[in-house]
Design a protein around this motif. Structure first.
Motif, PDB file in Angstrom:
ATOM      1  N   ILE A 173      37.268  32.646  31.698  1.00  0.00           N
ATOM      2  CA  ILE A 173      38.605  33.163  31.307  1.00  0.00           C
ATOM      3  C   ILE A 173      38.734  34.624  31.721  1.00  0.00           C
ATOM      4  N   VAL A 174      39.838  35.037  32.324  1.00  0.00           N
ATOM      5  CA  VAL A 174      39.980  36.597  32.671  1.00  0.00           C
ATOM      6  C   VAL A 174      41.456  36.856  31.910  1.00  0.00           C
ATOM      7  N   VAL A 175      41.181  37.979  31.232  1.00  0.00           N
ATOM      8  CA  VAL A 175      42.220  38.416  30.119  1.00  0.00           C
ATOM      9  C   VAL A 175      42.389  39.805  30.859  1.00  0.00           C
ATOM     10  N   CYS A 176      43.881  39.782  31.189  1.00  0.00           N
ATOM     11  CA  CYS A 176      44.364  41.310  31.706  1.00  0.00           C
ATOM     12  C   CYS A 176      44.930  42.141  30.626  1.00  0.00           C
ATOM     13  N   PHE A 177      44.713  43.618  30.513  1.00  0.00           N
ATOM     14  CA  PHE A 177      45.403  44.183  29.650  1.00  0.00           C
ATOM     15  C   PHE A 177      46.520  44.959  29.909  1.00  0.00           C
ATOM     16  N   SER A 178      47.390  44.529  31.195  1.00  0.00           N
ATOM     17  CA  SER A 178      48.466  45.344  31.703  1.00  0.00           C
ATOM     18  C   SER A 178      49.493  44.036  32.138  1.00  0.00           C
ATOM     19  N   PRO A 179      50.679  44.734  31.974  1.00  0.00           N
ATOM     20  CA  PRO A 179      51.889  43.810  32.472  1.00  0.00           C
ATOM     21  C   PRO A 179      51.691  43.160  33.807  1.00  0.00           C
ATOM     22  N   LEU A 180      52.303  41.994  34.156  1.00  0.00           N
ATOM     23  CA  LEU A 180      52.281  41.609  35.443  1.00  0.00           C
ATOM     24  C   LEU A 180      52.752  42.548  36.464  1.00  0.00           C
ATOM     25  N   ARG A 188      39.479  31.529  39.158  1.00  0.00           N
ATOM     26  CA  ARG A 188      38.951  30.553  40.312  1.00  0.00           C
ATOM     27  C   ARG A 188      38.225  30.741  41.256  1.00  0.00           C
ATOM     28  N   ASP A 189      38.559  32.127  41.611  1.00  0.00           N
ATOM     29  CA  ASP A 189      37.534  32.785  42.863  1.00  0.00           C
ATOM     30  C   ASP A 189      36.329  33.118  42.199  1.00  0.00           C
ATOM     31  N   VAL A 199      32.927  41.477  37.762  1.00  0.00           N
ATOM     32  CA  VAL A 199      33.738  42.718  37.779  1.00  0.00           C
ATOM     33  C   VAL A 199      34.484  43.136  39.138  1.00  0.00           C
ATOM     34  N   SER A 200      33.703  43.530  39.951  1.00  0.00           N
ATOM     35  CA  SER A 200      34.308  44.054  41.379  1.00  0.00           C
ATOM     36  C   SER A 200      35.033  42.836  41.886  1.00  0.00           C
ATOM     37  N   LEU A 201      34.740  41.371  42.005  1.00  0.00           N
ATOM     38  CA  LEU A 201      35.472  40.406  42.543  1.00  0.00           C
ATOM     39  C   LEU A 201      36.920  40.479  41.796  1.00  0.00           C
ATOM     40  N   VAL A 202      36.831  40.172  40.699  1.00  0.00           N
ATOM     41  CA  VAL A 202      38.000  40.312  40.045  1.00  0.00           C
ATOM     42  C   VAL A 202      38.968  41.350  40.078  1.00  0.00           C
ATOM     43  N   ARG A 203      38.241  42.743  40.042  1.00  0.00           N
ATOM     44  CA  ARG A 203      39.279  43.594  40.388  1.00  0.00           C
ATOM     45  C   ARG A 203      40.099  43.580  41.659  1.00  0.00           C
ATOM     46  N   ARG A 204      39.162  43.361  42.568  1.00  0.00           N
ATOM     47  CA  ARG A 204      39.792  43.179  44.026  1.00  0.00           C
ATOM     48  C   ARG A 204      40.878  42.112  43.971  1.00  0.00           C
ATOM     49  N   GLY A 205      40.782  41.115  43.444  1.00  0.00           N
ATOM     50  CA  GLY A 205      41.861  39.927  43.325  1.00  0.00           C
ATOM     51  C   GLY A 205      42.856  40.436  42.800  1.00  0.00           C
ATOM     52  N   LEU A 206      42.757  41.345  41.279  1.00  0.00           N
ATOM     53  CA  LEU A 206      44.042  41.793  40.727  1.00  0.00           C
ATOM     54  C   LEU A 206      44.622  42.687  41.635  1.00  0.00           C
ATOM     55  N   ARG A 207      44.178  43.307  42.346  1.00  0.00           N
ATOM     56  CA  ARG A 207      44.734  44.180  43.206  1.00  0.00           C
ATOM     57  C   ARG A 207      45.333  43.775  44.286  1.00  0.00           C
TER      58      ARG A 207
END
Length: 399
Positions: A354-361, A336-337, A318-326
């Protein structure tokens, strides 16, 4: 080295009449972008869902995560009832150090567009699944190819535009039936070896309801304000509840493996290890369910096969994905990360995320404005005189 097994179901399928759905659902395959197929080898690695992992590591892999049973299924009345997730997803898969790729997955961000007249679902509506095969790729490939037909036609899926307790109950019953239908279909299909099986984790979103059904050791993890919340429990023989059930039904756990062969206690297929139909078996296809009503605090969902979780905790992911999305706001890159991180940590299995985001781009957490910091310093009288003399001499040099 990368053998991508990504399935993108984001194009539209022609509207199907209900009576034509069963014979026409295979048309979905025409609009699914699939990576080059991996030919079935004559022989496969041992029929293990994964190589040996220490029991301590597995038991601690979910220990840092908030238990999902502490999350209320219903949101308090004061919660923002206007929030609805705006879905977008990405995925990545890699063969890892294995000789063959046995994972499959599917992403559908807009389920209604694929089911046509069959659907009368709350919006948004979406379907995601990861199928981690073992004993060959046949079972996982069969499930990915037939999942829409068996889930939404064979299992009498609920069709309503309202999400309430009745819908939630009907959805759970339908998914339970769908998992068993797929399991029986694998037994009846001659192209699938009786020694081939697959774990299965599906996640569905209807309006604000997130429902996860899991049989096996794939895992779904929800990020809520940066905190990892497990939306599934790994089904492994070393876990006390699963071991107790296995032993009560005549099975045994040998060195962490069910009957000394399989590292999971729930899977679809594997009919050479199951008792005849209608009999209770140590290895079952029964899914477990977890659900939550999404709020603005929920940021994204990660679904991954056990190759990820064998070397990474839920909170780490979760921490890795959160940093990537920011940083780049790209769910494909985040998936991929995660795969690259698992490879760096020396995983020994196929990898699918699979990563599913709940907010717009264009949604990004506003970064706090950094106040301009001014640094002050004071000079002694002697230093001030020296500085003045230096400036005067420099000025006279220019004259």
């Amino acid at each position: 080295m990368v053998a991508e097994a990504k399935v993108l179901c984001q194009q539209s399928v022609p509207v199907l009449d209900v009576e034509d759905f069963a014979k026409n659902v295979h048309e979905v395959e025409d609009v699914v972008a699939v990576a080059p197929s991996i030919s079935s080898p004559k022989s496969f690695d041992q029929n293990h869902a994964s190589e040996p992992v220490s029991a301590a590591a597995l038991l601690s892999s979910q220990a840092d995560v908030k238990p999902v049973d502490k999350i209320p299924d219903l949101v308090p009345a004061s919660a923002d009832q206007q929030f609805f997730p705006r879905l977008r997803s990405g995925s990545f898969a890699d063969i890892g150090p294995r000789r063959y790729m046995e994972d499959e997955h599917i992403l559908i961000d807009d389920l209604s567009s694929h089911l046509g007249s069959l659907s009368n679902f709350p919006k948004p509506n979406a379907f995601y699944g990861v199928f981690d095969g073992h004993g060959g790729p046949e079972a996982a490939a069969y499930v990915r190819k037939n999942v829409l037909r068996l889930f939404f036609e064979g299992a009498k899926f609920p069709r309503t535009s309202d999400v309430d307790e009745n819908f939630s109950e009907e959805l759970e019953n339908s998914l339970r039936k769908a998992f068993h239908l797929v399991d029986l279909a694998l037994a009846d299909d001659g192209s699938v070896s009786s020694s081939s099986g697959t774990t299965a984790l599906t996640a569905m979103i209807f309006g604000r309801l997130l429902m996860v059904a899991n049989a096996g050791d794939c895992r779904a993890v929800l990020c809520r304000k940066g905190e990892a919340i497990d939306m599934s429990q790994d089904h492994r023989p070393i876990y006390p509840s699963e071991r107790r059930r296995v032993e009560e039904l005549g099975g045994n756990v040998d060195d962490g493996y069910l009957n000394g062969v399989l590292s999971v206690t729930r899977a679809l297929g594997d009919w050479d290890m199951k008792f005849p139909r209608g009999s209770s078996s140590p290895l079952i296809a029964e899914p477990e369910f977890r659900q939550v009503v999404l709020t603005e605090d929920d940021e994204f969902l990660i679904i991954g096969c056990d190759g990820i979780w064998d070397v990474m905790s839920s909170q780490h992911a979760v921490s890795l994905v959160r940093r990537g999305l920011r940083r780049h706001d790209d769910p494909d890159q985040c998936a991929r990360d995660l795969v690259m991180e698992a490879l760096r940590l020396k995983t020994f299995d196929n990898l699918t995320v699979i990563v599913v985001c709940f907010s717009p781009l264009d949604h990004r957490d506003p970064s706090p404005q950094r106040e301009r910091r001014l640094r002050y310093c004071s000079l002694s009288a002697e230093a001030l005189c020296s500085l003045r003399a230096l400036l005067d001499s420099s000025a006279s040099g220019w004259l």
